[in-house]
Write a protein that holds these residues in place. Structure first.
Motif, short mmCIF file in Angstrom:
data_model
loop_
_atom_site.label_atom_id
_atom_site.label_comp_id
_atom_site.label_asym_id
_atom_site.label_seq_id
_atom_site.Cartn_x
_atom_site.Cartn_y
_atom_site.Cartn_z
N LYS A 74 0.84 -1.19 0.00
CA LYS A 74 0.00 0.00 0.00
C LYS A 74 0.88 1.24 0.00
O LYS A 74 1.82 1.36 0.79
N ILE A 75 0.59 2.18 -0.91
CA ILE A 75 1.35 3.43 -1.02
C ILE A 75 0.41 4.60 -0.79
O ILE A 75 -0.58 4.77 -1.51
N VAL A 76 0.70 5.41 0.21
CA VAL A 76 -0.14 6.57 0.52
C VAL A 76 0.74 7.81 0.56
O VAL A 76 1.69 7.89 1.34
N ALA A 77 0.43 8.77 -0.31
CA ALA A 77 1.15 10.05 -0.32
C ALA A 77 0.42 11.02 0.59
O ALA A 77 -0.78 11.28 0.39
N ARG A 78 1.12 11.53 1.58
CA ARG A 78 0.48 12.43 2.54
C ARG A 78 1.45 13.54 2.91
O ARG A 78 2.53 13.29 3.44
N GLY A 79 1.06 14.78 2.58
CA GLY A 79 1.93 15.91 2.88
C GLY A 79 3.24 15.80 2.11
O GLY A 79 3.25 15.63 0.89
N ASP A 80 4.34 15.92 2.85
CA ASP A 80 5.66 15.84 2.20
C ASP A 80 6.32 14.48 2.43
O ASP A 80 7.54 14.37 2.52
N SER A 81 5.49 13.44 2.54
CA SER A 81 6.04 12.09 2.74
C SER A 81 5.20 11.05 2.02
O SER A 81 4.07 11.29 1.62
N ILE A 82 5.83 9.87 1.87
CA ILE A 82 5.15 8.71 1.27
C ILE A 82 5.15 7.61 2.32
O ILE A 82 6.20 7.27 2.87
N ASN A 83 3.99 7.07 2.62
CA ASN A 83 3.87 5.98 3.59
C ASN A 83 3.71 4.65 2.85
O ASN A 83 2.85 4.52 1.97
N LEU A 84 4.55 3.70 3.21
CA LEU A 84 4.51 2.37 2.60
C LEU A 84 4.11 1.34 3.64
O LEU A 84 4.57 1.38 4.78
N LYS A 85 3.26 0.39 3.23
CA LYS A 85 2.85 -0.67 4.15
C LYS A 85 2.67 -1.96 3.36
O LYS A 85 1.98 -2.00 2.35
N GLY A 86 3.33 -3.02 3.84
CA GLY A 86 3.21 -4.30 3.16
C GLY A 86 4.29 -5.27 3.59
O GLY A 86 4.97 -5.05 4.61
#
Length: 326
Positions: A35-47
């Protein structure tokens, strides 16, 4: 094991990083199971830990490329994805090489765009005879001409000679209008095109009048000795074994030869008689000669060219297997 990872984007323009309307982001998501979520000035990865690690390497590479070049193309994103999946790291660091020459059309630096192309350029720098074999669109001719123009500008050689076999690929030379020059010019057009991207038309005309640049059919090479020259034999898959021998034995003092071709596009009636096919066995183990093999990963044309090449390979493999069964 499920992992979470946050990547800082910092000052990078997200519109360029993620593509128009998020097209690059969707492309990346389709290639990785995380899962890739772009939020603000960062990218969150989960998997899965492995997938997250690969994605981290990919985004690190894309961000580095974007910071240096101020642009990010679909072709580069696709290439970076393939390299990360293959090697666990992106191509950015390996592709930090100097410009060969500058295009007079786009004003951009002409340099290798893939690791395979970089290997090709390094081979030309280090060997006097180089064979570059690979599919259409991998830069075999274009980069070879760029290296030749660079060598001429640096006065490493005194002449550049661009050679092509005039093979009748579905058309007869005898039925084409004009004299012999007019008949063979269509076969030599790709090398003209490459030259015109690197030198002005007036410069090319003057250099050709002086004999510094020659663009000639392979048949015109018989009996010559080429000293202080950078010679390129293009479309070499359409040479016979005898023609290949004739060409290679033209090489004289302080000269370099680059031979390019695509052994999947042979126009000879007997494809097994191709000089480029046979030379791989004949020169195997000869020191001072280098063979470079480019693949669909090195294609720098439209992204669909890679898919077309893959589709043809699958079709031909299936056809070959079916023929053997019969």
């Amino acid at each position: 094991m499920i992992r979470n990872r946050k990547i800082s984007i910092g000052d990078v323009d997200q519109r360029l990083l993620f593509g128009q309307s998020g097209s690059f982001l969707r492309m990346i998501e389709s290639q990785f199971d995380a899962k890739i979520v772009a939020r603000g000035d960062s990218i969150n990865l989960k998997g899965d830990e492995k997938e997250v690690k690969l994605l981290e390497a990919l985004f690190t590479d894309l961000i580095s490329h974007l910071r240096k070049n101020k642009e990010l193309s679909e072709r580069y994103v696709l290439y970076a994805i393939s390299m990360v999946k293959q090697n666990g790291i992106g191509p950015f660091n390996d592709l930090q090489v100097g410009s060969i020459v500058t295009s007079i059309v786009t004003k951009e630096s002409i340099k290798p765009r893939t690791i395979g192309q970089k290997t090709y350029i390094k081979a030309i720098e280090n060997y006097d005879i180089v064979f570059s074999i690979g599919p259409a669109g991998t830069g075999k001719t274009y980069l070879g001409v760029a290296m030749a123009v660079s060598a001429l500008k640096q006065k490493m050689v005194g002449r550049v000679i661009l050679v092509r076999p005039a093979v009748e690929a579905g058309e007869s030379l005898g039925f084409l209008p004009g004299d012999i020059r007019a008949k063979v010019d269509p076969y030599l057009r790709p090398v003209y095109d490459a030259l015109h991207d690197m030198l002005s038309a007036e410069k090319i005309r003057k250099l050709m009048e002086m004999g510094v640049i020659e663009i000639v059919p392979l048949a015109f090479m018989r009996g010559r000795t080429l000293n202080n020259s950078f010679v390129i034999l293009d479309e070499a898959q359409n040479t016979t074994v005898a023609q290949m021998k004739m060409f290679l034995t033209r090489l004289g003092v302080n000269s370099k030869a680059v031979v390019t071709g695509d052994i999947t596009q042979i126009d000879l009636e007997n494809k097994k008689a191709s000089g480029l096919v046979q030379i791989q066995k004949i020169l195997e183990g000869v020191k001072g000669i280098q063979f470079v093999y480019l693949t669909e990963k090195d294609v720098v044309r439209h992204r669909l060219v890679q898919e077309i090449i893959k589709a043809y390979e699958r079709y031909e493999d299936h056809f070959d297997n079916s023929s053997r069964k019969e």
